[in-house]
Enzyme design. Sequence first.
Site, PDB file in Angstrom:
ATOM      1  N   LYS A 112       0.818  -1.218   0.000  1.00  0.00           N
ATOM      2  CA  LYS A 112       0.000   0.000   0.000  1.00  0.00           C
ATOM      3  C   LYS A 112       0.851   1.267   0.000  1.00  0.00           C
ATOM      4  O   LYS A 112       0.411   2.314  -0.468  1.00  0.00           O
ATOM      5  CB  LYS A 112      -0.956   0.014   1.198  1.00  0.00           C
ATOM      6  CG  LYS A 112      -2.070  -1.014   1.052  1.00  0.00           C
ATOM      7  CD  LYS A 112      -3.222  -0.716   1.990  1.00  0.00           C
ATOM      8  CE  LYS A 112      -4.371  -1.673   1.728  1.00  0.00           C
ATOM      9  NZ  LYS A 112      -5.445  -1.544   2.701  1.00  0.00           N
ATOM     10  N   LYS A 194      -8.371 -12.816  -8.344  1.00  0.00           N
ATOM     11  CA  LYS A 194      -9.615 -12.818  -7.559  1.00  0.00           C
ATOM     12  C   LYS A 194     -10.476 -11.594  -7.866  1.00  0.00           C
ATOM     13  O   LYS A 194      -9.962 -10.520  -8.191  1.00  0.00           O
ATOM     14  CB  LYS A 194      -9.303 -12.916  -6.063  1.00  0.00           C
ATOM     15  CG  LYS A 194      -8.956 -11.614  -5.380  1.00  0.00           C
ATOM     16  CD  LYS A 194      -8.882 -11.801  -3.876  1.00  0.00           C
ATOM     17  CE  LYS A 194      -8.585 -10.474  -3.193  1.00  0.00           C
ATOM     18  NZ  LYS A 194      -9.748  -9.816  -2.646  1.00  0.00           N
ATOM     19  N   LYS A 197     -13.013  -5.347  -5.505  1.00  0.00           N
ATOM     20  CA  LYS A 197     -13.682  -4.062  -5.728  1.00  0.00           C
ATOM     21  C   LYS A 197     -12.723  -3.010  -6.256  1.00  0.00           C
ATOM     22  O   LYS A 197     -13.140  -2.007  -6.807  1.00  0.00           O
ATOM     23  CB  LYS A 197     -14.393  -3.582  -4.473  1.00  0.00           C
ATOM     24  CG  LYS A 197     -13.500  -3.416  -3.271  1.00  0.00           C
ATOM     25  CD  LYS A 197     -14.329  -2.972  -2.078  1.00  0.00           C
ATOM     26  CE  LYS A 197     -13.603  -3.163  -0.775  1.00  0.00           C
ATOM     27  NZ  LYS A 197     -13.556  -4.547  -0.333  1.00  0.00           N
TER      28      LYS A 197
HETATM   29  P1  ADP Z   1     -11.398  -6.537  -2.007  1.00  0.00           P
HETATM   30  O1  ADP Z   1     -10.215  -7.302  -2.518  1.00  0.00           O
HETATM   31  O2  ADP Z   1     -12.585  -6.693  -2.893  1.00  0.00           O
HETATM   32  O3  ADP Z   1     -11.051  -5.101  -1.719  1.00  0.00           O
HETATM   33  P2  ADP Z   1     -11.316  -6.915   0.905  1.00  0.00           P
HETATM   34  O4  ADP Z   1      -9.832  -6.934   0.949  1.00  0.00           O
HETATM   35  O5  ADP Z   1     -12.031  -5.725   1.471  1.00  0.00           O
HETATM   36  O6  ADP Z   1     -11.820  -7.213  -0.612  1.00  0.00           O
HETATM   37  O7  ADP Z   1     -11.838  -8.205   1.633  1.00  0.00           O
HETATM   38  C1  ADP Z   1     -12.869  -8.274   2.565  1.00  0.00           C
HETATM   39  C2  ADP Z   1     -13.074  -9.741   2.865  1.00  0.00           C
HETATM   40  O8  ADP Z   1     -13.588 -10.443   1.692  1.00  0.00           O
HETATM   41  C3  ADP Z   1     -11.764 -10.436   3.258  1.00  0.00           C
HETATM   42  O9  ADP Z   1     -12.001 -11.322   4.331  1.00  0.00           O
HETATM   43  C4  ADP Z   1     -11.388 -11.211   1.984  1.00  0.00           C
HETATM   44  O10 ADP Z   1     -10.656 -12.360   2.280  1.00  0.00           O
HETATM   45  C5  ADP Z   1     -12.746 -11.534   1.325  1.00  0.00           C
HETATM   46  N1  ADP Z   1     -12.655 -11.579  -0.164  1.00  0.00           N
HETATM   47  C6  ADP Z   1     -12.306 -10.551  -0.975  1.00  0.00           C
HETATM   48  N2  ADP Z   1     -12.351 -10.907  -2.289  1.00  0.00           N
HETATM   49  C7  ADP Z   1     -12.751 -12.196  -2.329  1.00  0.00           C
HETATM   50  C8  ADP Z   1     -12.999 -13.136  -3.412  1.00  0.00           C
HETATM   51  N3  ADP Z   1     -12.842 -12.795  -4.684  1.00  0.00           N
HETATM   52  N4  ADP Z   1     -13.389 -14.384  -3.086  1.00  0.00           N
HETATM   53  C9  ADP Z   1     -13.554 -14.729  -1.777  1.00  0.00           C
HETATM   54  N5  ADP Z   1     -13.336 -13.897  -0.718  1.00  0.00           N
HETATM   55  C10 ADP Z   1     -12.944 -12.637  -0.974  1.00  0.00           C
END
Ligand code: ADP
Length: 328
Positions: A112, A194, A197
Amino acid sequence: MANVLTALQPSGILHIGNYFGAIEPLVQLQNEGHRNVLFCVDYHAITVAQDPTQLRKNMLFAIATYLAAGVDPEKTILFQQSRVSEHTELGWVLNCIASMGELERMTQYKDKARGKGENVSVGLFDYPILMAADILLYDTEIVPIGEDQKQHVELARDLAERFNKRFGQTFVIPKPQIRQQGARIMGLDDPEHKMSKSAASEKNYISLMDDEKTVAKKIASAVTDSESTIVYDVNRKGLANLMTMYSLVTGMTMIEIETMYQGKGYGDFKKGLAQAITDYLKPMQEKINGYLTDEASLKQILDLGAEKAKHLAQTKMKLVREKIGVQL
Ligand code: ADP
Ligand code: TRP
């Protein structure tokens, strides 16, 4: 029965990856009867600039979503991190036993902070200490999280062990619980990575609030391959991901899906998937919107949750003050 705790940042969009990866497993643990603590980490969110009006909205949306997903405030202590000031208080104490070197090794911070030079906030650097305080305040045994958070939970373990050694038994040593590979939903436009957002295109994800037309469009443009059969094969990554989503929203097995689409192609399959996702999301969207029309009730739930959390956190913080010698 174990003490389970997790937290999510209040970010505007929640996609079905977040839902199936993080929220649904938590609801499952809640229903198995564990002591569950879930909160929205607003003080973690402000480690990067946030628009105050938007942050407030995002928080209410996140809480409405947890409720719609089945989080039961009678069974799960549901609250907002900033309302329990013991989190930041314990964070300070842990700051004084953690080392700079330990924090400098955190890969999320390195990712980050890259390219930001001296402009990166002190809060972003210190973020894992606040997370350790979040966990240690509640005698947490299990922390369900994604792979990316494992290093932070290990830091919490190290700090708990160091504190206990220096001041006597105070903290329970927590364990991360990393969910199964199957719950890792991949991007619709890029099945190698994966769903996220922060992806460049909205076509990467299905938001929990996407309407029927949007879901149909996104699924129609999802990346697949040039074959024509609907058969589960991990090497056909695009199709395997879509079939995983199909299975998650319908409860059908891969074999049942294959049988249903025998002799049919991507056109029919994608139409069926879009419909299945919409059928799954619609009732949840109605619930979310319903909760959002009644802000007063949402706030009341958070007030009650904060009260319960505060009771536990105050007890632990009193012990910490005694141990370190500031309690006269
Ligand atoms: P993002 O990558 O969309 O910003 P976050 O880092 O805010 O997501 O993750 C919030 C929660 O959702 C975490 O516990 C993360 O492990 C889970 N998570 C995020 N993306 C996925 C995905 N594509 N599949 C399964 N779990 C996910
Ligand atoms: N750092 C976590 C994330 O970005 C959120 C978080 C904060 C958390 N405190 C926590 C997760 C305590 C589990 C336990 O996803």
